[in-house]
Design an enzyme around this catalytic site. Structure first.
Site: not given
Length: 345
Positions: A31, A33-34, A81, A130-132, A155, A159, A211, A219, A286-287
Site C-alpha cells: 500500500d 498509504l495515500t 485504486a 466495480t459495477d460502475e 473513476y 476502472k 442527499i 444501489r 454531474p453524470g
C-alpha cells in the site's frame, strides 16, 4: 497461499487482509498509504506470523519487481485504486495515473515474475473492479458478466480501462487472470467521505445530511466482509480468464438507505430530535448514474458463494461500529477533502 494484496490498508483491501489471515494464508500487504489508507485498519493482524507490510506505489516498476522477487507470492489480489467518484470529477488525472498506469505496471511485474517461475500453473492474478464500469440501469434489469461497458465518470472509465488491460494480458500473454466486479460496499473502516459514513458522522455532529438530487438513485449494497469472502473464493476456486459479478442482493434508494441509518441512530444514540430532520437535498452529482444492480448468479452457481449479511443487519453492525470506534474516524477528519463537498463542475 502467500497472497500479495495491493491496497491492503484501504477499506475493502483491509477486510481482505483480515479475512485472508483468518483463513490461514500469508499476506504481503502492498500500500502507498495515500489519503484513504489507514494502517489501523489492519492493526489486529499486523503482529501475526505471516503478515508483511510493504509501503510501495504500484506505479513504481522497480519496487514492484523487488517485492515479487523478495516475497514470491502464489497469487495477487489487486485492489489498489483511486475510488471516489467526486474526487475523480475534480481531478481525473490521478485516477488515470493510478488505476490505469499503475495496473499496467503491476501486470508487467506479475508477468515477469510468472515467466521466471516457468509459467507456474497455480499462480493467479485477481483484479478487483466495480459495477460502475457498466454504466447506468433503468428501472429494470441487472448487470451480468456480459453487460457492455459504458462508464460515465472518470473513476468508472479508469476502472474500465484497467479491466481491459487485465483481460488483454490474459489473452495475449496467457497470464492466469481473474476479474470481479462488485456493487457498493459498506461496513467497518469505511473512509468517512463515502455516503454511509457521511450520514452517520454528520448525524452525530448534528450537521446537515446531504442527499444528492432527490435521493432516487438506487444501489445494490454489499457488506464488506461478505465481499472479502467472495474475493478469496474467486481467487481460490474461480476459472482462469473468467469474470464474476459480486453483489449483495440488497437494492435501496439513497433516501431510503439514509432513513434506515437515521432510524438506527434514533434507537442507538437518541437525540433531542429525530435524525431524519437533518436530511438536506443538495445539487446532484454531474453524470450521476440512476441505478446499479448485480446479477450474482454465476458466483453462486459456479463457486457456491452468496451474501450472508442482509442490508438491515449490515447497517446495524456498521452504525454500532462507528459508535464504538470514535477514535478511528476522528483521526481521519482532518484528511484532505473529508467533510467537504467535492465533484462539482
Amino acid at each position: 497461499m502467500k497472497i500479495l494484496v495491493t491496497g491492503g490498508a484501504g477499506f475493502i483491501g483491509s477486510a481482505v487482509v483480515r479475512r485472508a489471515m483468518a483463513q490461514g494464508h500469508e499476506v504481503v500487504n502492498l500500500d502507498a498509504l495515500t489519503y484513504a489508507a489507514c494502517l489501523d485498519n489492519v492493526a489486529d493482524v499486523a503482529a501475526l506470523h505471516g503478515y508483511i507490510f510493504e509501503k510501495a506505489d504500484i506505479r513504481d516498476a522497480a519496487t514492484l519487481a523487488r517485492i515479487f522477487a523478495d516475497h514470491a507470492p502464489d497469487a495477487v489480489l489487486h485492489l489498489a485504486a483511486e475510488s471516489h467518484v467526486d474526487r475523480s470529477i475534480d481531478g481525473p488525472g490521478a485516477f488515470i495515473d493510478t488505476n490505469v498506469t499503475g495496473t499496467y505496471h503491476l501486470l508487467e511485474a506479475a508477468r515477469a515474475y510468472w515467466l521466471r517461475k516457468d509459467r507456474c500453473e497455480t499462480f493467479r492474478f485477481h483484479h478487483v473492479s466495480t459495477d460502475e464500469v457498466f454504466g447506468s440501469l433503468g428501472a429494470e434489469g441487472l448487470f451480468t458478466e456480459e453487460t457492455a461497458y459504458a462508464p460515465n465518470s472518470p473513476y468508472s472509465a479508469s476502472k474500465a480501462a484497467s479491466d481491459h488491460l487485465v483481460r488483454a494480458w490474459g489473452e495475449t500473454y496467457g497470464l492466469p487472470v481473474l476479474l470481479s466486479n462488485c456493487s457498493n460496499n459498506y461496513g467497518p473502516y469505511h473512509f468517512p467521505e463515502k455516503l454511509i459514513p457521511v450520514v452517520i458522522l454528520n448525524a452525530l455532529a448534528s450537521k446537515p445530511i446531504p442527499i444528492y438530487g432527490a435521493g432516487e438513485n438506487v444501489r445494490d449494497w454489499l457488506y464488506v466482509e461478505d465481499h472479502a469472502e467472495a474475493l478469496l473464493t474467486v481467487l481460490q476456486k474461480g476459472t482462469v480468464g473468467r469474470s464474476y459479478n459480486i453483489g449483495g442482493n440488497a437494492e435501496a434508494r439513497n433516501i431510503d438507505l439514509v432513513r434506515m441509518i437515521c432510524s438506527l441512530l434514533d434507537e442507538m444514540r437518541p437525540a433531542e430530535h429525530p435524525y431524519e430532520k437533518l436530511i438536506t437535498y443538495v445539487e446532484d452529482r454531474p453524470g450521476h448514474d440512476a441505478r446499479y444492480a448485480i446479477d450474482a448468479s454465476r458466483i453462486r452457481d459456479e463457486l457456491g458463494w452468496q451474501p450472508s449479511v442482509t442490508l438491515a443487519e449490515g447497517l446495524r453492525r456498521t452504525v454500532r461500529w462507528y459508535l464504538d470506534n470514535t477514535e478511528w474516524w476522528q483521526a481521519l477528519q482532518a484528511r484532505d477533502g473529508v467533510g467537504q463537498r467535492l465533484g462539482r463542475v
